[in-house]
Scaffold this motif. Structure first.
Motif, PDB file in Angstrom:
ATOM      1  N   THR A  10      22.100   9.478  -4.274  1.00  0.00           N
ATOM      2  CA  THR A  10      22.419   8.046  -4.288  1.00  0.00           C
ATOM      3  C   THR A  10      21.417   7.222  -3.470  1.00  0.00           C
ATOM      4  OG1 THR A  10      23.923   8.311  -2.390  1.00  0.00           O
ATOM      5  CG2 THR A  10      24.884   8.479  -4.598  1.00  0.00           C
ATOM      6  N   THR A  11      20.529   7.914  -2.728  1.00  0.00           N
ATOM      7  CA  THR A  11      19.477   7.225  -1.975  1.00  0.00           C
ATOM      8  C   THR A  11      18.148   7.916  -2.244  1.00  0.00           C
ATOM      9  OG1 THR A  11      21.028   6.632  -0.209  1.00  0.00           O
ATOM     10  CG2 THR A  11      18.684   6.439   0.283  1.00  0.00           C
ATOM     11  N   TRP A  12      17.157   7.121  -2.620  1.00  0.00           N
ATOM     12  CA  TRP A  12      15.837   7.625  -2.990  1.00  0.00           C
ATOM     13  C   TRP A  12      14.829   7.124  -1.964  1.00  0.00           C
ATOM     14  CZ3 TRP A  12      16.274  10.595  -7.446  1.00  0.00           C
ATOM     15  CH2 TRP A  12      17.452  10.405  -8.173  1.00  0.00           C
ATOM     16  N   VAL A  13      14.217   8.045  -1.215  1.00  0.00           N
ATOM     17  CA  VAL A  13      13.306   7.685  -0.136  1.00  0.00           C
ATOM     18  C   VAL A  13      11.883   8.065  -0.548  1.00  0.00           C
ATOM     19  CG1 VAL A  13      12.782   7.910   2.316  1.00  0.00           C
ATOM     20  CG2 VAL A  13      15.146   8.205   1.510  1.00  0.00           C
ATOM     21  N   PHE A  14      10.982   7.078  -0.520  1.00  0.00           N
ATOM     22  CA  PHE A  14       9.605   7.300  -0.938  1.00  0.00           C
ATOM     23  C   PHE A  14       8.635   7.067   0.221  1.00  0.00           C
ATOM     24  CE2 PHE A  14      11.843   6.246  -4.813  1.00  0.00           C
ATOM     25  CZ  PHE A  14      11.279   7.072  -5.768  1.00  0.00           C
ATOM     26  N   ASP A  15       7.759   8.030   0.430  1.00  0.00           N
ATOM     27  CA  ASP A  15       6.599   7.789   1.260  1.00  0.00           C
ATOM     28  C   ASP A  15       5.723   6.774   0.521  1.00  0.00           C
ATOM     29  OD1 ASP A  15       4.552   8.244   3.251  1.00  0.00           O
ATOM     30  OD2 ASP A  15       3.525   9.467   1.761  1.00  0.00           O
ATOM     31  N   LEU A  16       4.708   6.254   1.192  1.00  0.00           N
ATOM     32  CA  LEU A  16       3.846   5.235   0.591  1.00  0.00           C
ATOM     33  C   LEU A  16       2.473   5.778   0.199  1.00  0.00           C
ATOM     34  CD1 LEU A  16       3.660   2.035   0.106  1.00  0.00           C
ATOM     35  CD2 LEU A  16       2.311   2.059   2.217  1.00  0.00           C
ATOM     36  N   ASP A  17       1.644   6.064   1.194  1.00  0.00           N
ATOM     37  CA  ASP A  17       0.248   6.420   0.926  1.00  0.00           C
ATOM     38  C   ASP A  17       0.125   7.732   0.168  1.00  0.00           C
ATOM     39  OD1 ASP A  17      -1.219   4.241   2.216  1.00  0.00           O
ATOM     40  OD2 ASP A  17      -0.334   4.997   4.072  1.00  0.00           O
ATOM     41  N   ASN A  18      -0.629   7.683  -0.923  1.00  0.00           N
ATOM     42  CA  ASN A  18      -0.867   8.836  -1.799  1.00  0.00           C
ATOM     43  C   ASN A  18       0.401   9.359  -2.455  1.00  0.00           C
ATOM     44  OD1 ASN A  18      -3.620   8.729  -1.201  1.00  0.00           O
ATOM     45  ND2 ASN A  18      -3.398  10.116   0.536  1.00  0.00           N
ATOM     46  N   THR A  19       1.466   8.553  -2.396  1.00  0.00           N
ATOM     47  CA  THR A  19       2.710   8.880  -3.087  1.00  0.00           C
ATOM     48  C   THR A  19       3.035   7.798  -4.110  1.00  0.00           C
ATOM     49  OG1 THR A  19       3.584  10.098  -1.182  1.00  0.00           O
ATOM     50  CG2 THR A  19       5.184   9.337  -2.807  1.00  0.00           C
ATOM     51  N   LEU A  20       3.081   6.540  -3.665  1.00  0.00           N
ATOM     52  CA  LEU A  20       3.343   5.420  -4.574  1.00  0.00           C
ATOM     53  C   LEU A  20       2.051   4.833  -5.146  1.00  0.00           C
ATOM     54  CD1 LEU A  20       6.342   3.624  -2.828  1.00  0.00           C
ATOM     55  CD2 LEU A  20       6.363   5.065  -4.880  1.00  0.00           C
ATOM     56  N   TYR A  21       0.931   5.406  -4.771  1.00  0.00           N
ATOM     57  CA  TYR A  21      -0.327   5.146  -5.470  1.00  0.00           C
ATOM     58  C   TYR A  21      -1.098   6.459  -5.507  1.00  0.00           C
ATOM     59  CZ  TYR A  21      -2.563   4.844  -0.828  1.00  0.00           C
ATOM     60  OH  TYR A  21      -3.017   5.110   0.435  1.00  0.00           O
ATOM     61  N   LEU A  91      -6.361  -0.735  -5.842  1.00  0.00           N
ATOM     62  CA  LEU A  91      -5.015  -0.477  -6.354  1.00  0.00           C
ATOM     63  C   LEU A  91      -4.778  -1.245  -7.652  1.00  0.00           C
ATOM     64  CD1 LEU A  91      -2.829  -0.583  -3.119  1.00  0.00           C
ATOM     65  CD2 LEU A  91      -3.752   1.414  -4.302  1.00  0.00           C
ATOM     66  N   GLU A  92      -4.151  -0.588  -8.598  1.00  0.00           N
ATOM     67  CA  GLU A  92      -3.815  -1.206  -9.875  1.00  0.00           C
ATOM     68  C   GLU A  92      -2.303  -1.253 -10.034  1.00  0.00           C
ATOM     69  OE1 GLU A  92      -5.686   1.140 -12.861  1.00  0.00           O
ATOM     70  OE2 GLU A  92      -7.723   0.454 -12.358  1.00  0.00           O
ATOM     71  N   LYS A  93      -1.834  -2.260 -10.719  1.00  0.00           N
ATOM     72  CA  LYS A  93      -0.403  -2.356 -11.004  1.00  0.00           C
ATOM     73  C   LYS A  93      -0.006  -1.231 -11.952  1.00  0.00           C
ATOM     74  CE  LYS A  93      -0.060  -7.332 -10.204  1.00  0.00           C
ATOM     75  NZ  LYS A  93       0.509  -7.142  -8.851  1.00  0.00           N
ATOM     76  N   ASP A  94       1.214  -0.726 -11.775  1.00  0.00           N
ATOM     77  CA  ASP A  94       1.685   0.409 -12.575  1.00  0.00           C
ATOM     78  C   ASP A  94       3.065   0.071 -13.143  1.00  0.00           C
ATOM     79  OD1 ASP A  94       2.526   2.827 -13.637  1.00  0.00           O
ATOM     80  OD2 ASP A  94       1.613   4.018 -12.046  1.00  0.00           O
ATOM     81  N   PRO A  95       3.096  -0.609 -14.292  1.00  0.00           N
ATOM     82  CA  PRO A  95       4.381  -1.008 -14.885  1.00  0.00           C
ATOM     83  C   PRO A  95       5.277   0.181 -15.213  1.00  0.00           C
ATOM     84  CG  PRO A  95       2.559  -2.171 -15.933  1.00  0.00           C
ATOM     85  CD  PRO A  95       1.959  -1.105 -15.076  1.00  0.00           C
ATOM     86  N   HIS A  96       4.688   1.315 -15.590  1.00  0.00           N
ATOM     87  CA  HIS A  96       5.490   2.495 -15.927  1.00  0.00           C
ATOM     88  C   HIS A  96       6.211   3.031 -14.696  1.00  0.00           C
ATOM     89  CE1 HIS A  96       6.952   6.013 -17.867  1.00  0.00           C
ATOM     90  NE2 HIS A  96       6.036   6.842 -17.405  1.00  0.00           N
ATOM     91  N   LEU A 123       2.732  -2.364  -1.965  1.00  0.00           N
ATOM     92  CA  LEU A 123       3.713  -2.501  -3.037  1.00  0.00           C
ATOM     93  C   LEU A 123       3.388  -3.696  -3.926  1.00  0.00           C
ATOM     94  CD1 LEU A 123       7.008  -1.750  -1.061  1.00  0.00           C
ATOM     95  CD2 LEU A 123       5.762  -0.209  -2.596  1.00  0.00           C
ATOM     96  N   ASN A 124       2.968  -4.781  -3.328  1.00  0.00           N
ATOM     97  CA  ASN A 124       2.607  -5.965  -4.097  1.00  0.00           C
ATOM     98  C   ASN A 124       1.407  -5.684  -5.007  1.00  0.00           C
ATOM     99  OD1 ASN A 124       2.811  -8.959  -4.605  1.00  0.00           O
ATOM    100  ND2 ASN A 124       0.746  -8.878  -3.760  1.00  0.00           N
ATOM    101  N   ALA A 125       0.403  -4.993  -4.457  1.00  0.00           N
ATOM    102  CA  ALA A 125      -0.791  -4.670  -5.240  1.00  0.00           C
ATOM    103  C   ALA A 125      -0.479  -3.719  -6.391  1.00  0.00           C
ATOM    104  CB  ALA A 125      -1.862  -4.065  -4.333  1.00  0.00           C
ATOM    105  N   ARG A 126       0.548  -2.899  -6.228  1.00  0.00           N
ATOM    106  CA  ARG A 126       0.928  -1.929  -7.259  1.00  0.00           C
ATOM    107  C   ARG A 126       1.959  -2.483  -8.242  1.00  0.00           C
ATOM    108  NH1 ARG A 126      -0.897   2.256  -9.310  1.00  0.00           N
ATOM    109  NH2 ARG A 126       0.676   3.816  -8.867  1.00  0.00           N
ATOM    110  N   GLY A 127       2.412  -3.712  -7.997  1.00  0.00           N
ATOM    111  CA  GLY A 127       3.437  -4.277  -8.866  1.00  0.00           C
ATOM    112  C   GLY A 127       4.791  -3.650  -8.638  1.00  0.00           C
ATOM    113  N   LEU A 128       5.033  -3.162  -7.413  1.00  0.00           N
ATOM    114  CA  LEU A 128       6.288  -2.499  -7.073  1.00  0.00           C
ATOM    115  C   LEU A 128       7.129  -3.330  -6.106  1.00  0.00           C
ATOM    116  CD1 LEU A 128       4.927   1.137  -6.478  1.00  0.00           C
ATOM    117  CD2 LEU A 128       5.795   0.135  -8.615  1.00  0.00           C
ATOM    118  N   ASP A 129       6.686  -4.549  -5.811  1.00  0.00           N
ATOM    119  CA  ASP A 129       7.438  -5.411  -4.897  1.00  0.00           C
ATOM    120  C   ASP A 129       8.750  -5.840  -5.555  1.00  0.00           C
ATOM    121  OD1 ASP A 129       5.380  -6.632  -6.556  1.00  0.00           O
ATOM    122  OD2 ASP A 129       6.108  -8.565  -5.824  1.00  0.00           O
ATOM    123  N   GLY A 130       9.776  -5.943  -4.724  1.00  0.00           N
ATOM    124  CA  GLY A 130      11.086  -6.343  -5.210  1.00  0.00           C
ATOM    125  C   GLY A 130      11.938  -5.215  -5.760  1.00  0.00           C
ATOM    126  N   LEU A 131      11.400  -3.992  -5.762  1.00  0.00           N
ATOM    127  CA  LEU A 131      12.140  -2.857  -6.331  1.00  0.00           C
ATOM    128  C   LEU A 131      12.907  -2.067  -5.278  1.00  0.00           C
ATOM    129  CD1 LEU A 131       9.490  -1.407  -8.808  1.00  0.00           C
ATOM    130  CD2 LEU A 131      11.415  -2.926  -9.332  1.00  0.00           C
TER     131      LEU A 131
END
Length: 214
Positions: A10-21, A91-96, A123-131
């Motif tokens: 019920t909780t999803w925890v994500f690292d940032l560097d080299n994980t979300l990009y 960094l590129e946005k990743d809609p998928h 997150l903003n640069a990747r298009g992941l802001d607000g998620l």
């Protein structure tokens, strides 16, 4: 199947560097140069010595900053501002990826050894802001870094995470040990797998992996 293994989460925890990009964006190349420069200036050493200390402290303490704080009483706040003052042009946005994160049921948070303001820029640069419901940096753990269990405990207490119903996504295998001990499902996100008992799953394609969970 992955979906069944994560049905309780019920909780999803994500690292940032080299994980979300992806690692090929090489943001850390920029950060490491700034770290070395900071060590040179703060300690009055030459570049080879500063570069050695940067890597040694990362290996010994989890982050270069942790070593500088413990060994040299360096003030973390200006250091963190300085080393994260980088370009995000690679960094590129990743809609998928954005769509797959948005589809995850429950609470979604980011927890990085960087700072929360830096994470928001990524997150903003990747298009992941607000998620994400929350974004936590090393400052939220009293500057204790992952992989220290006390760092995870501080952030998870702050957020109210129930670790038995949470999953952790990380590129650094060291940073999955404490989450595993705390009862979390662990996912290693990296080009190459790392064989260890504390890693439940590996993926070199985070969007594809997440697509199998919903």
């Amino acid at each position: 199947m992955p979906k069944q293994a994560f049905s309780h989460v019920t909780t999803w925890v994500f690292d940032l560097d080299n994980t979300l990009y992806p690692p090929h964006a090489r943001l850390f190349d920029q950060i490491e140069v700034r770290m070395t420069d900071y060590v040179m200036n703060a300690l009055g050493v030459d570049r080879p010595k500063a570069n050695h200390l940067r890597k040694h402290y990362w290996a010994e303490y989890g982050t270069t900053l942790a070593g500088l704080m413990r060994e040299h009483d360096v003030d973390p706040a200006p250091y963190l501002v300085d080393v994260h003052d980088i370009s995000f042009a690679e960094l590129e946005k990743d809609p998928h990826l954005a769509a797959q994160i948005k589809a995850l049921p429950g609470r979604r948070i980011v927890y990085t050894n960087g700072t929360a303001p830096y994470a928001e820029q990524v997150l903003n640069a990747r298009g992941l802001d607000g998620l994400f419901d929350a974004v936590y940096g090393v400052e939220h753990a009293g500057y204790l870094p992952k992989p220290e269990r006390a760092a995870f405990e501080a952030v998870f207490k702050l957020d109210g995470v129930t670790t038995e119903t949470a999953a952790m996504f990380e590129d650094d295998p060291r940073n999955l040990m404490a989450p595993h001990e705390m009862g979390m499902k662990t996912v290693h996100v990296a080009p190459d797998p790392h064989d260890a008992d504390h890693i439940h799953h590996h993926t070199d394609d985070l969007p594809d992996f997440l697509s199998k969970l919903t």
